[in-house]
Design a protein around this motif. Sequence first.
Motif, mmCIF file in Angstrom:
data_model
loop_
_atom_site.group_PDB
_atom_site.id
_atom_site.type_symbol
_atom_site.label_atom_id
_atom_site.label_comp_id
_atom_site.label_asym_id
_atom_site.label_seq_id
_atom_site.Cartn_x
_atom_site.Cartn_y
_atom_site.Cartn_z
ATOM 1 N N LYS A 24 5.830 -11.996 -50.799
ATOM 2 C CA LYS A 24 6.706 -12.510 -49.750
ATOM 3 C C LYS A 24 6.917 -14.015 -49.817
ATOM 4 O O LYS A 24 7.232 -14.639 -48.823
ATOM 5 C CB LYS A 24 6.142 -12.123 -48.380
ATOM 6 N N THR A 26 8.624 -17.394 -50.054
ATOM 7 C CA THR A 26 9.984 -17.732 -49.637
ATOM 8 C C THR A 26 10.543 -18.849 -50.484
ATOM 9 O O THR A 26 9.821 -19.527 -51.200
ATOM 10 C CB THR A 26 10.008 -18.174 -48.153
ATOM 11 N N GLU A 70 14.674 -21.817 -56.091
ATOM 12 C CA GLU A 70 14.752 -20.630 -55.246
ATOM 13 C C GLU A 70 13.439 -19.851 -55.161
ATOM 14 O O GLU A 70 13.065 -19.379 -54.095
ATOM 15 C CB GLU A 70 15.849 -19.690 -55.772
ATOM 16 N N LYS A 78 10.631 -12.941 -52.151
ATOM 17 C CA LYS A 78 11.533 -12.336 -51.170
ATOM 18 C C LYS A 78 11.527 -13.194 -49.912
ATOM 19 O O LYS A 78 10.471 -13.467 -49.348
ATOM 20 C CB LYS A 78 11.102 -10.908 -50.838
ATOM 21 N N SER A 79 12.701 -13.619 -49.486
ATOM 22 C CA SER A 79 12.791 -14.479 -48.305
ATOM 23 C C SER A 79 12.915 -13.635 -47.040
ATOM 24 O O SER A 79 13.126 -12.424 -47.090
ATOM 25 C CB SER A 79 14.004 -15.412 -48.422
ATOM 26 N N GLU A 80 12.801 -14.300 -45.894
ATOM 27 C CA GLU A 80 12.931 -13.612 -44.610
ATOM 28 C C GLU A 80 14.346 -13.072 -44.401
ATOM 29 O O GLU A 80 14.560 -12.139 -43.640
ATOM 30 C CB GLU A 80 12.570 -14.574 -43.472
ATOM 31 N N SER A 81 15.316 -13.685 -45.095
ATOM 32 C CA SER A 81 16.704 -13.222 -44.967
ATOM 33 C C SER A 81 17.075 -12.182 -46.024
ATOM 34 O O SER A 81 18.246 -11.900 -46.261
ATOM 35 C CB SER A 81 17.663 -14.419 -45.065
ATOM 36 N N ASN A 82 16.026 -11.639 -46.691
ATOM 37 C CA ASN A 82 16.195 -10.582 -47.692
ATOM 38 C C ASN A 82 16.869 -11.050 -48.985
ATOM 39 O O ASN A 82 17.591 -10.302 -49.636
ATOM 40 C CB ASN A 82 16.972 -9.391 -47.119
ATOM 41 N N ALA A 83 16.649 -12.312 -49.348
ATOM 42 C CA ALA A 83 17.079 -12.804 -50.663
ATOM 43 C C ALA A 83 15.948 -12.460 -51.634
ATOM 44 O O ALA A 83 14.782 -12.711 -51.346
ATOM 45 C CB ALA A 83 17.301 -14.310 -50.613
ATOM 46 N N GLN A 88 16.946 -15.328 -56.001
ATOM 47 C CA GLN A 88 17.095 -15.051 -54.574
ATOM 48 C C GLN A 88 18.480 -14.497 -54.230
ATOM 49 O O GLN A 88 19.259 -15.086 -53.484
ATOM 50 C CB GLN A 88 16.797 -16.308 -53.763
ATOM 51 N N LYS A 90 20.947 -11.942 -52.449
ATOM 52 C CA LYS A 90 21.051 -11.054 -51.294
ATOM 53 C C LYS A 90 21.895 -9.849 -51.715
ATOM 54 O O LYS A 90 23.048 -10.021 -52.127
ATOM 55 C CB LYS A 90 21.704 -11.778 -50.123
ATOM 56 N N ASN A 154 24.833 -21.835 -49.560
ATOM 57 C CA ASN A 154 25.445 -21.918 -48.227
ATOM 58 C C ASN A 154 26.771 -21.179 -48.099
ATOM 59 O O ASN A 154 27.277 -21.001 -46.999
ATOM 60 C CB ASN A 154 25.671 -23.395 -47.878
#
Length: 208
Positions: A24, A26, A70, A78-83, A88, A90, A154
């Motif tokens: 996990k 990030t 990244e 894996k980021s909190e935003s599911n990247a 990374q 999505k 972004n």
Amino acid sequence: MTLQILILSIILIMGCNNYLNVKKITANNYSFLNKKNIEKTIYNWNFLIKKASNKYNVEEKLIKSIIYAESSGNPYAKSESNAIGLMQIKPSAAGLEIYRLNGKKGQPSVKELYNPKININIGTSYINLLQKKNLFGIKNKEIMRYATIVAYVNGTSALLKIFSKNRNKAIKIINSMTVKTFFKYVKKHPSVQASQYLEKVIRIYNLI
């Protein structure tokens, strides 16, 4: 006996936590920036990066810089935003867009994005899409690199809108700027939450 069981339980819990932390990690967890560490981290993926670079006509240094910024080279990031993965990606954003571009239905699975080869291919293909279509028209190579980095994290729309709601006008304004002016302009707009990321990637890029 009870003490031994307690010690064993603590060891097992610590072991599980370490595993979860690897899974996990990030995009905000960066290793110390230096040339040797970056090269050592990226080394395992050099062949895949070179292959993707040649296929999609994207400079290797940019791919390496984004990977390091990244995920710090961790294919299970894996980021909190599911990247997911090295670059990374999505699944419902860049993944979906590249699938459509290639005539595929749906979006890449999490399992696919944990695969370094697939992840780097999709990430590099997305960079190519940004440069050849979304940001097409930007003349200065360095500004194009900076714009690509911001758009990667972004989104193209968020970047261009700070210059103008009209895409062509936005590109024209960007072309009237120096590299320094562009960087300052992007940095001062709170709607673009990528100035620190941009600085980080540029620093990595210059170290490679």
